[in-house]
Design a protein around this motif. Structure first.
Motif, PDB file in Angstrom:
ATOM      1  N   LEU A  58     -33.812 -63.482  37.860  1.00 33.60           N
ATOM      2  CA  LEU A  58     -34.012 -64.519  39.026  1.00 33.60           C
ATOM      3  C   LEU A  58     -32.794 -64.386  40.042  1.00 33.60           C
ATOM      4  N   VAL A  59     -31.802 -63.631  39.895  1.00 35.15           N
ATOM      5  CA  VAL A  59     -30.753 -63.296  40.356  1.00 35.15           C
ATOM      6  C   VAL A  59     -30.904 -62.619  41.950  1.00 35.15           C
ATOM      7  N   PRO A  60     -31.565 -61.674  42.012  1.00 37.41           N
ATOM      8  CA  PRO A  60     -31.812 -60.919  43.427  1.00 37.41           C
ATOM      9  C   PRO A  60     -32.329 -62.004  44.540  1.00 37.41           C
ATOM     10  N   ALA A  61     -33.283 -62.503  44.241  1.00 42.93           N
ATOM     11  CA  ALA A  61     -34.069 -63.358  45.101  1.00 42.93           C
ATOM     12  C   ALA A  61     -33.137 -64.600  45.670  1.00 42.93           C
ATOM     13  N   LEU A  62     -32.339 -65.369  44.783  1.00 41.07           N
ATOM     14  CA  LEU A  62     -31.470 -66.051  45.052  1.00 41.07           C
ATOM     15  C   LEU A  62     -30.146 -65.472  45.849  1.00 41.07           C
ATOM     16  N   ALA A  63     -29.906 -64.516  45.310  1.00 42.65           N
ATOM     17  CA  ALA A  63     -28.662 -63.775  45.787  1.00 42.65           C
ATOM     18  C   ALA A  63     -28.799 -63.543  47.446  1.00 42.65           C
ATOM     19  N   ARG A  64     -29.878 -63.080  47.822  1.00 40.70           N
ATOM     20  CA  ARG A  64     -30.326 -62.751  49.204  1.00 40.70           C
ATOM     21  C   ARG A  64     -30.213 -63.876  50.082  1.00 40.70           C
ATOM     22  N   GLU A  65     -30.713 -65.118  49.368  1.00 44.03           N
ATOM     23  CA  GLU A  65     -30.457 -66.495  50.334  1.00 44.03           C
ATOM     24  C   GLU A  65     -28.982 -66.885  50.260  1.00 44.03           C
ATOM     25  N   VAL A  66     -28.352 -66.500  49.268  1.00 43.40           N
ATOM     26  CA  VAL A  66     -27.114 -67.148  49.257  1.00 43.40           C
ATOM     27  C   VAL A  66     -26.139 -66.305  50.210  1.00 43.40           C
ATOM     28  N   GLU A  67     -26.484 -65.000  50.185  1.00 43.20           N
ATOM     29  CA  GLU A  67     -25.820 -64.171  50.965  1.00 43.20           C
ATOM     30  C   GLU A  67     -26.079 -64.209  52.521  1.00 43.20           C
ATOM     31  N   GLN A  68     -27.123 -64.491  52.883  1.00 37.91           N
ATOM     32  CA  GLN A  68     -27.508 -64.926  54.222  1.00 37.91           C
ATOM     33  C   GLN A  68     -26.732 -65.926  54.659  1.00 37.91           C
ATOM     34  N   ARG A  69     -26.240 -67.090  54.062  1.00 35.06           N
ATOM     35  CA  ARG A  69     -25.594 -68.170  54.292  1.00 35.06           C
ATOM     36  C   ARG A  69     -24.065 -68.218  53.848  1.00 35.06           C
ATOM     37  N   PHE A  70     -23.758 -67.405  53.149  1.00 30.82           N
ATOM     38  CA  PHE A  70     -22.211 -67.122  52.736  1.00 30.82           C
ATOM     39  C   PHE A  70     -21.473 -65.888  52.901  1.00 30.82           C
ATOM     40  N   GLY A  71     -22.283 -64.872  53.017  1.00 31.48           N
ATOM     41  CA  GLY A  71     -21.681 -63.426  53.180  1.00 31.48           C
ATOM     42  C   GLY A  71     -20.877 -62.825  52.085  1.00 31.48           C
ATOM     43  N   ALA A  72     -19.775 -62.536  52.320  1.00 31.92           N
ATOM     44  CA  ALA A  72     -19.005 -61.923  51.365  1.00 31.92           C
ATOM     45  C   ALA A  72     -18.297 -62.802  50.245  1.00 31.92           C
ATOM     46  N   ASP A  73     -18.539 -64.226  50.763  1.00 31.88           N
ATOM     47  CA  ASP A  73     -17.848 -65.189  49.799  1.00 31.88           C
ATOM     48  C   ASP A  73     -18.636 -65.264  48.293  1.00 31.88           C
ATOM     49  N   LEU A  74     -19.876 -64.436  48.148  1.00 30.47           N
ATOM     50  CA  LEU A  74     -20.672 -64.187  47.039  1.00 30.47           C
ATOM     51  C   LEU A  74     -20.233 -62.876  46.390  1.00 30.47           C
ATOM     52  N   ALA A  75     -20.007 -63.330  45.021  1.00 27.07           N
ATOM     53  CA  ALA A  75     -19.859 -62.475  43.820  1.00 27.07           C
ATOM     54  C   ALA A  75     -20.967 -62.579  42.959  1.00 27.07           C
ATOM     55  N   PRO A 324     -38.034 -48.037  37.836  1.00 24.96           N
ATOM     56  CA  PRO A 324     -36.824 -48.055  38.746  1.00 24.96           C
ATOM     57  C   PRO A 324     -36.976 -49.418  39.533  1.00 24.96           C
ATOM     58  N   GLY A 325     -35.606 -49.828  39.852  1.00 26.94           N
ATOM     59  CA  GLY A 325     -35.688 -50.930  40.634  1.00 26.94           C
ATOM     60  C   GLY A 325     -35.965 -52.179  39.578  1.00 26.94           C
ATOM     61  N   GLY A 326     -36.366 -52.165  38.511  1.00 28.10           N
ATOM     62  CA  GLY A 326     -36.518 -53.352  37.587  1.00 28.10           C
ATOM     63  C   GLY A 326     -37.453 -54.217  38.300  1.00 28.10           C
ATOM     64  N   PRO A 327     -37.555 -55.700  37.769  1.00 29.54           N
ATOM     65  CA  PRO A 327     -38.263 -56.729  38.134  1.00 29.54           C
ATOM     66  C   PRO A 327     -37.942 -56.987  39.648  1.00 29.54           C
ATOM     67  N   ALA A 328     -36.985 -56.751  40.032  1.00 33.61           N
ATOM     68  CA  ALA A 328     -36.532 -56.986  41.613  1.00 33.61           C
ATOM     69  C   ALA A 328     -37.498 -56.356  42.572  1.00 33.61           C
ATOM     70  N   ALA A 329     -37.565 -55.140  42.149  1.00 30.05           N
ATOM     71  CA  ALA A 329     -38.219 -54.179  42.937  1.00 30.05           C
ATOM     72  C   ALA A 329     -39.759 -54.597  43.204  1.00 30.05           C
ATOM     73  N   LEU A 330     -40.396 -54.880  41.858  1.00 28.54           N
ATOM     74  CA  LEU A 330     -41.852 -55.271  41.750  1.00 28.54           C
ATOM     75  C   LEU A 330     -42.098 -56.694  42.380  1.00 28.54           C
ATOM     76  N   LEU A 331     -40.946 -57.705  42.255  1.00 28.01           N
ATOM     77  CA  LEU A 331     -41.015 -58.869  42.950  1.00 28.01           C
ATOM     78  C   LEU A 331     -41.068 -58.647  44.554  1.00 28.01           C
ATOM     79  N   GLU A 332     -40.411 -58.130  44.900  1.00 32.16           N
ATOM     80  CA  GLU A 332     -40.348 -57.677  46.400  1.00 32.16           C
ATOM     81  C   GLU A 332     -41.344 -57.100  46.980  1.00 32.16           C
ATOM     82  N   ARG A 333     -42.035 -56.171  46.051  1.00 34.85           N
ATOM     83  CA  ARG A 333     -43.458 -55.794  46.517  1.00 34.85           C
ATOM     84  C   ARG A 333     -44.321 -56.753  46.724  1.00 34.85           C
TER      85      ARG A 333
END
Length: 532
Positions: A58-75, A324-333
């Motif tokens: 569940l990290v990649p999808a939420l990470a994209r949203e957080v990154e769009q708002r907070f940029g480099a503040d995210l780890a 390759p890419g794991g669950p994140a790649a499949l969910l993106e597709r």
């Protein structure tokens, strides 16, 4: 709803005081938007933020949203990162270069200074409990860290745990609710399929596509809308059985049949990970009489392709992580619409937002109900409700098909009617009558040893000492007995369950009774999340 929920959280951020919340909202109601706005408010007040999710997937999808708002503040911190990458992120946090940390339960220990907000998304999920030493529940530990940091803590869920609901009733959590779906989305129509009326066979583990489900799938495929199908068992079949002699390829260390994985041509034990090449004939009697019994996600995919040739279909389960890419790649597709039908385990039900999905279906809603665990009904309700919530999030109305052999069960009826209050009332009544959490605190004592007699004698001795101690008055003792999964990873397992009105009573009793250096492996699990 969102404005009032955010305002309540913002007020406590201004006070710099510990404030625990339960943020409850139906699926698609904008809970993520509320806590991300709260995260911005915390950062604006020069404080830091921890965002917890139950699984790495569940990290990649939420990470994209957080990154769009907070940029480099995210780890991002989790065990799926390489050692170097994880160290780099940890150091960024420690130096103050990243002010928001996102990850599963271990991210709670990030070296952030002046934490102002901790969010535990899908707080009801049992994945927050670490099942090896040191045992802890990240949801509960988030409250401890929040208290020490004078921070706001948001426990977030569409289907909160019984414990969190109980804590709301006792005034320990402030209840903030979102009661409508955000945007144009509406709750899905519930369609119940009584498998008893379908004239289908009822062999253990078998999965069916009813006429109604096939009609609903056809309707979606014809108009190009997406579908999610749930089968909460991976692999091709739970058992590869010899019809001639009964050989079922049990794991030598766990005593349980290995799961047949057709794509890998392997028999895999899902408990210890041991595996064998799948034979073409029975190794015991040499007959060519091997038959897969039951159905996992692989077999559901095979059946689906036979019924609906040409549909773009894929599978999301733990085996997907090896691609390759794991669950994140499949969910993106799937999110891009390259896949029209997604078949999966409970991973497909959690936290995903796909506006193109207008149909979800549970192929076997009864899967959890028979588990020897008092939380089995709660998990069934949560799973059905969460899966239903994946449908109808865009401008298309959604439907959820629930196939079941027990159509009158209160968990299934409540999920179908979206009657959360009715489910809670019935489930809490059951817990209260039988003295289960949240009305009591529970401790599981598990004795494990490679020698069965030694393990059984150990648990009997412990049980006798506990029952004889004066502090055991008022403590309900269940057992001693073999654990439901009596043998795992080469060890025999016997358990005792202790319940009391307060955890303090159990702690005092066990402090005086438990041996400091037992001649066997002793596990003391406080507030266990599973009893298998």
């Amino acid at each position: 709803d969102q404005e009032s929920a955010f305002a309540a959280i913002e007020r406590v951020l201004d006070r710099r005081a510990f404030a625990p919340f339960l943020l409850q909202g139906m699926t698609g109601s904008g809970k993520t938007e509320v806590y991300l706005r709260a995260a911005r408010a915390a950062l604006d007040r020069h404080r830091t933020v921890i965002l917890l999710v139950p699984e790495i997937a569940l990290v990649p999808a939420l990470a994209r949203e957080v990154e769009q708002r907070f940029g480099a503040d995210l780890a991002i911190l989790h065990s799926g990162l390489g050692t170097g990458e994880r160290h780099q992120e940890w150091e960024r946090v420690r130096r103050g270069e990243a002010r928001i940390v996102l990850g599963p339960r271990s991210a709670l220990f990030a070296p952030l200074a002046d934490v102002g907000l901790i969010v535990v998304d899908e707080e009801q999920d049992s994945s927050y409990k670490q099942e090896v030493d040191p045992r802890y529940n990240a949801r509960d530990l988030a409250l401890v860290r929040g208290q020490r940091a004078h921070a706001a803590v948001l426990l977030v869920s569409a289907t909160p745990s019984m414990e969190s609901r109980y804590n709301v009733s006792k005034g320990k959590l402030e209840h903030v609710q979102l009661t409508v779906r955000a945007g144009q989305g509406s709750l899905p129509e519930g369609i119940l399929v009584d498998l008893r009326a379908e004239g289908l066979s009822r062999r253990p583990g078998e999965v069916h596509f009813s006429d109604r489900l096939k009609a609903e799938i056809t309707r979606n495929l014809e108009v190009g809308e997406q579908i999610i199908l749930l089968r909460n068992r991976r692999g091709y079949a739970p058992t590869l059985l010899c019809r001639a002699c009964g050989e079922d390829h049990r794991c030598a260390d766990c005593g349980l049949p290995r799961t047949y994985h057709l794509k890998q041509r392997r028999l895999v034990c899902h408990y210890c990970g041991s595996h064998l090449a799948a034979p073409s004939r029975c190794p015991a009697c040499q007959e060519e009489a091997l038959e897969p019994i039951g159905a996992g996600t692989e077999r559901v995919e095979e059946t689906f392709r036979e019924l609906f040739p040409g549909a773009a279909v894929d599978v999301l389960d733990r085996d997907t992580s090896r691609r390759p890419g794991g669950p994140a790649a499949l969910l993106e597709r799937f999110g891009r619409g390259e896949i029209q039908v997604l078949i999966g385990t409970q991973m497909v039900s959690k936290g995903h937002h796909f506006p193109g999905v207008s149909l979800t279906a549970v192929l076997a809603a009864d899967a959890y109900l028979g588990f020897p665990d008092f939380r089995a009904v709660e998990r069934t309700y949560n799973l059905l409700t969460q899966l239903a919530g994946r449908a109808g999030r865009g401008d298309r109305p959604g439907r959820v098909v629930i196939q079941t052999w027990h159509p009158d069960h209160y968990a299934i009826q409540a999920a179908l009617r979206q009657d959360d209050a009715g489910f809670v009332e019935e489930e809490m009544r059951f817990r209260r009558v039988f003295h289960y959490p949240p009305y009591t605190r529970m401790v599981q004592i598990l004795v494990r040893d490679k020698n069965r007699d030694k393990a059984a004698a150990g648990i009997r001795e412990l049980a006798g000492q506990i029952q004889a101690h004066p502090l055991s008055r008022g403590v309900r003792i269940t057992g001693p007995a073999a654990a439901p999964l009596e043998r795992l990873r080469g060890e025999w397992r016997f358990q005792l369950l202790l319940r009391s009105a307060t955890g303090r009573d159990l702690h005092r009793l066990l402090q005086r009774v438990l041996p400091s250096s037992p001649p066997y492996d002793l596990v003391v699990d406080v507030d266990p999340q599973q009893l298998l």
